[in-house]
Motif scaffolding. Structure first.
Motif, PDB file in Angstrom:
ATOM      1  N   CYS A  90       0.825  -1.214   0.000  1.00 33.40           N
ATOM      2  CA  CYS A  90       0.000   0.000   0.000  1.00 33.40           C
ATOM      3  C   CYS A  90       0.856   1.260   0.000  1.00 33.40           C
ATOM      4  O   CYS A  90       0.437   2.296  -0.528  1.00 33.40           O
ATOM      5  N   ARG A  91       2.026   1.190   0.590  1.00 30.21           N
ATOM      6  CA  ARG A  91       2.922   2.347   0.571  1.00 30.21           C
ATOM      7  C   ARG A  91       3.584   2.512  -0.798  1.00 30.21           C
ATOM      8  O   ARG A  91       3.740   3.642  -1.286  1.00 30.21           O
ATOM      9  N   LEU A  92       3.974   1.409  -1.408  1.00 29.49           N
ATOM     10  CA  LEU A  92       4.683   1.480  -2.686  1.00 29.49           C
ATOM     11  C   LEU A  92       3.739   1.656  -3.871  1.00 29.49           C
ATOM     12  O   LEU A  92       4.124   2.229  -4.897  1.00 29.49           O
ATOM     13  N   HIS A  93       2.508   1.168  -3.747  1.00 32.66           N
ATOM     14  CA  HIS A  93       1.539   1.234  -4.853  1.00 32.66           C
ATOM     15  C   HIS A  93       0.188   1.741  -4.332  1.00 32.66           C
ATOM     16  O   HIS A  93      -0.824   1.025  -4.399  1.00 32.66           O
ATOM     17  N   PRO A  94       0.124   2.955  -3.814  1.00 38.46           N
ATOM     18  CA  PRO A  94      -1.124   3.446  -3.209  1.00 38.46           C
ATOM     19  C   PRO A  94      -2.281   3.523  -4.194  1.00 38.46           C
ATOM     20  O   PRO A  94      -3.445   3.440  -3.778  1.00 38.46           O
ATOM     21  N   GLU A  95      -1.970   3.656  -5.477  1.00 40.07           N
ATOM     22  CA  GLU A  95      -3.030   3.755  -6.480  1.00 40.07           C
ATOM     23  C   GLU A  95      -3.736   2.428  -6.724  1.00 40.07           C
ATOM     24  O   GLU A  95      -4.837   2.401  -7.287  1.00 40.07           O
ATOM     25  N   ARG A  96      -3.165   1.326  -6.231  1.00 44.49           N
ATOM     26  CA  ARG A  96      -3.737   0.003  -6.486  1.00 44.49           C
ATOM     27  C   ARG A  96      -4.638  -0.483  -5.355  1.00 44.49           C
ATOM     28  O   ARG A  96      -5.363  -1.469  -5.533  1.00 44.49           O
ATOM     29  N   PHE A  97      -4.593   0.177  -4.193  1.00 46.13           N
ATOM     30  CA  PHE A  97      -5.318  -0.354  -3.042  1.00 46.13           C
ATOM     31  C   PHE A  97      -6.182   0.726  -2.388  1.00 46.13           C
ATOM     32  O   PHE A  97      -5.714   1.820  -2.088  1.00 46.13           O
ATOM     33  N   THR A  98      -7.455   0.399  -2.176  1.00 47.54           N
ATOM     34  CA  THR A  98      -8.389   1.337  -1.571  1.00 47.54           C
ATOM     35  C   THR A  98      -8.437   1.212  -0.057  1.00 47.54           C
ATOM     36  O   THR A  98      -8.809   2.154   0.627  1.00 47.54           O
ATOM     37  N   ARG A  99      -8.075   0.059   0.469  1.00 50.07           N
ATOM     38  CA  ARG A  99      -8.112  -0.151   1.913  1.00 50.07           C
ATOM     39  C   ARG A  99      -7.198  -1.297   2.290  1.00 50.07           C
ATOM     40  O   ARG A  99      -7.014  -2.243   1.516  1.00 50.07           O
ATOM     41  N   ARG A 155      -1.122   6.194   2.592  1.00 48.16           N
ATOM     42  CA  ARG A 155      -2.305   6.992   2.256  1.00 48.16           C
ATOM     43  C   ARG A 155      -3.575   6.134   2.218  1.00 48.16           C
ATOM     44  O   ARG A 155      -4.665   6.655   2.056  1.00 48.16           O
ATOM     45  N   THR A 156      -3.414   4.836   2.350  1.00 51.96           N
ATOM     46  CA  THR A 156      -4.542   3.909   2.255  1.00 51.96           C
ATOM     47  C   THR A 156      -5.285   3.826   3.586  1.00 51.96           C
ATOM     48  O   THR A 156      -4.662   3.736   4.648  1.00 51.96           O
ATOM     49  N   ARG A 157      -6.609   3.872   3.551  1.00 48.21           N
ATOM     50  CA  ARG A 157      -7.401   3.666   4.765  1.00 48.21           C
ATOM     51  C   ARG A 157      -7.056   2.298   5.346  1.00 48.21           C
ATOM     52  O   ARG A 157      -7.027   1.306   4.627  1.00 48.21           O
ATOM     53  N   THR A 158      -6.830   2.269   6.648  1.00 47.72           N
ATOM     54  CA  THR A 158      -6.297   1.055   7.267  1.00 47.72           C
ATOM     55  C   THR A 158      -7.100   0.648   8.495  1.00 47.72           C
ATOM     56  O   THR A 158      -7.585   1.489   9.241  1.00 47.72           O
ATOM     57  N   VAL A 159      -7.231  -0.678   8.666  1.00 46.62           N
ATOM     58  CA  VAL A 159      -7.854  -1.269   9.847  1.00 46.62           C
ATOM     59  C   VAL A 159      -6.846  -2.227  10.474  1.00 46.62           C
ATOM     60  O   VAL A 159      -6.239  -3.043   9.772  1.00 46.62           O
ATOM     61  N   VAL A 160      -6.642  -2.131  11.766  1.00 49.04           N
ATOM     62  CA  VAL A 160      -5.764  -3.044  12.503  1.00 49.04           C
ATOM     63  C   VAL A 160      -6.628  -3.891  13.434  1.00 49.04           C
ATOM     64  O   VAL A 160      -7.310  -3.356  14.312  1.00 49.04           O
ATOM     65  N   ILE A 161      -6.606  -5.209  13.235  1.00 48.58           N
ATOM     66  CA  ILE A 161      -7.366  -6.136  14.068  1.00 48.58           C
ATOM     67  C   ILE A 161      -6.401  -6.867  15.000  1.00 48.58           C
ATOM     68  O   ILE A 161      -5.383  -7.400  14.546  1.00 48.58           O
ATOM     69  N   ALA A 162      -6.726  -6.899  16.286  1.00 46.41           N
ATOM     70  CA  ALA A 162      -5.885  -7.573  17.275  1.00 46.41           C
ATOM     71  C   ALA A 162      -6.662  -8.718  17.914  1.00 46.41           C
ATOM     72  O   ALA A 162      -7.752  -8.519  18.436  1.00 46.41           O
ATOM     73  N   ALA A 163      -6.094  -9.916  17.880  1.00 45.53           N
ATOM     74  CA  ALA A 163      -6.734 -11.086  18.481  1.00 45.53           C
ATOM     75  C   ALA A 163      -6.366 -11.195  19.957  1.00 45.53           C
ATOM     76  O   ALA A 163      -5.244 -10.871  20.358  1.00 45.53           O
ATOM     77  N   TYR A 164      -7.325 -11.648  20.765  1.00 44.78           N
ATOM     78  CA  TYR A 164      -7.032 -11.911  22.169  1.00 44.78           C
ATOM     79  C   TYR A 164      -7.847 -13.112  22.614  1.00 44.78           C
ATOM     80  O   TYR A 164      -8.946 -13.359  22.117  1.00 44.78           O
ATOM     81  N   ALA A 165      -7.320 -13.874  23.587  1.00 49.12           N
ATOM     82  CA  ALA A 165      -7.964 -15.108  24.020  1.00 49.12           C
ATOM     83  C   ALA A 165      -9.055 -14.857  25.062  1.00 49.12           C
ATOM     84  O   ALA A 165     -10.222 -15.164  24.836  1.00 49.12           O
ATOM     85  N   CYS A 166      -8.668 -14.315  26.206  1.00 48.14           N
ATOM     86  CA  CYS A 166      -9.639 -14.086  27.287  1.00 48.14           C
ATOM     87  C   CYS A 166      -9.923 -12.605  27.476  1.00 48.14           C
ATOM     88  O   CYS A 166     -11.055 -12.165  27.440  1.00 48.14           O
ATOM     89  N   ARG A 167      -8.880 -11.848  27.678  1.00 47.18           N
ATOM     90  CA  ARG A 167      -9.031 -10.407  27.799  1.00 47.18           C
ATOM     91  C   ARG A 167      -7.813  -9.740  27.165  1.00 47.18           C
ATOM     92  O   ARG A 167      -6.728 -10.322  27.127  1.00 47.18           O
ATOM     93  N   PRO A 168      -7.971  -8.522  26.659  1.00 50.41           N
ATOM     94  CA  PRO A 168      -6.861  -7.844  25.994  1.00 50.41           C
ATOM     95  C   PRO A 168      -5.674  -7.675  26.935  1.00 50.41           C
ATOM     96  O   PRO A 168      -5.836  -7.334  28.103  1.00 50.41           O
ATOM     97  N   GLY A 169      -4.479  -7.944  26.413  1.00 53.47           N
ATOM     98  CA  GLY A 169      -3.264  -7.811  27.202  1.00 53.47           C
ATOM     99  C   GLY A 169      -2.199  -7.034  26.455  1.00 53.47           C
ATOM    100  O   GLY A 169      -2.482  -6.122  25.690  1.00 53.47           O
ATOM    101  N   ARG A 170      -0.956  -7.432  26.697  1.00 54.80           N
ATOM    102  CA  ARG A 170       0.188  -6.712  26.141  1.00 54.80           C
ATOM    103  C   ARG A 170       0.156  -6.672  24.617  1.00 54.80           C
ATOM    104  O   ARG A 170       0.447  -5.651  23.993  1.00 54.80           O
ATOM    105  N   TRP A 171      -0.223  -7.802  23.990  1.00 49.34           N
ATOM    106  CA  TRP A 171      -0.221  -7.856  22.529  1.00 49.34           C
ATOM    107  C   TRP A 171      -1.255  -6.894  21.939  1.00 49.34           C
ATOM    108  O   TRP A 171      -0.983  -6.192  20.972  1.00 49.34           O
ATOM    109  N   VAL A 172      -2.426  -6.844  22.554  1.00 48.64           N
ATOM    110  CA  VAL A 172      -3.459  -5.941  22.059  1.00 48.64           C
ATOM    111  C   VAL A 172      -3.013  -4.495  22.223  1.00 48.64           C
ATOM    112  O   VAL A 172      -3.240  -3.659  21.340  1.00 48.64           O
ATOM    113  N   ARG A 173      -2.360  -4.185  23.341  1.00 51.69           N
ATOM    114  CA  ARG A 173      -1.857  -2.817  23.541  1.00 51.69           C
ATOM    115  C   ARG A 173      -0.809  -2.466  22.498  1.00 51.69           C
ATOM    116  O   ARG A 173      -0.741  -1.334  22.007  1.00 51.69           O
TER     117      ARG A 173
END
Length: 222
Positions: A90-99, A155-173
């Motif tokens: 997305c950084r190198l080819h922003p014209e090719r990706f909308t999200r 420049r591409t609209r971005t979503v970051v999804i974080a997985a967690y098992a029981c409750r959010p911890g260090r990885w989610v932060r």
């Protein structure tokens, strides 16, 4: 390639193609349950011994995949270590990706490079050899992406999804911090690292930009 029309009640919704990138050692078939809910979706597979070792080589492979199918623009969904590829593309080819959607993507601050050691004689199976080769490139890709980040804004609209098992911890932060750095929508989601298998409908909802799913996940208001 033109967007495909899909029926939604009495309306026609135009859906851009979606490119799905699996993580390290995961076949393209892992996206099948997500594809069942997303029209015009394509999953790529990197599990071969001829896969390029450089991050930019991996990006070029994604662009070639799109060109071979006459896809001019697409949404890009990348899982785990493939998030390096997704962000770089997305950084190198922003014209090719909308999200860009990063599904529990790799976000490590490793500085030390991995050693390139010939492994053909140690691991005869081509697929396993490709997985080990790619894993050894982890730090190389992280460092290569860092250089791309310095010279190519996202420049591409971005979503970051974080997985967690029981409750959010260090990885989610940690992934929340990544989302802030990328000015991205942050979505914590309960499940294992392989969220495309655990939560295919939730992942598909985000790809489709379904409003209720995009606004709230597992009790976390966004």
């Amino acid at each position: 390639m033109n967007p495909l029309p899909t029926a939604c009640k009495d309306e026609v919704v135009l859906t851009l193609p979606t490119i799905l990138l699996p993580g390290l050692g995961i076949p393209a078939s892992a996206w099948n349950n997500v594809k069942a809910h997303v029209p015009n979706a394509y999953a790529t597979d990197r599990l071969d011994s001829h896969s390029p070792l450089s991050l930019e080589g991996q990006v070029n492979r994604v662009i070639e995949f799109m060109d071979d199918r006459d896809i001019d623009q697409a949404q890009l969904v990348a899982h785990s270590m493939a998030s390096f590829i997704g962000e770089a593309a997305c950084r190198l080819h922003p014209e090719r990706f909308t999200r860009l959607i990063l599904v529990d993507g790799s976000y490590e601050e490793r500085r030390k490079a991995c050693l390139r050691i010939p492994i053909e004689k140690l691991i005869p199976h081509a697929t396993l050899r490709a997985i080990v080769q790619e894993w050894r490139c982890y730090s190389f890709w992280a460092n290569e992406l860092r250089e791309i980040q310095r010279s190519h804004p996202l420049r591409t609209r971005t979503v970051v999804i974080a997985a967690y098992a029981c409750r959010p911890g260090r990885w989610v932060r940690k992934l929340r911090r990544q989302a802030q750095q990328l000015s991205a929508l942050f979505v914590p989601m309960k499940g294992s690292h392989r969220l495309m298998l655990d939560r295919p409908e939730a992942i598909a909802a985000l790809i489709r930009e379904d409003p209720p799913q995009a606004q709230r996940h597992d009790g976390y208001a966004l």
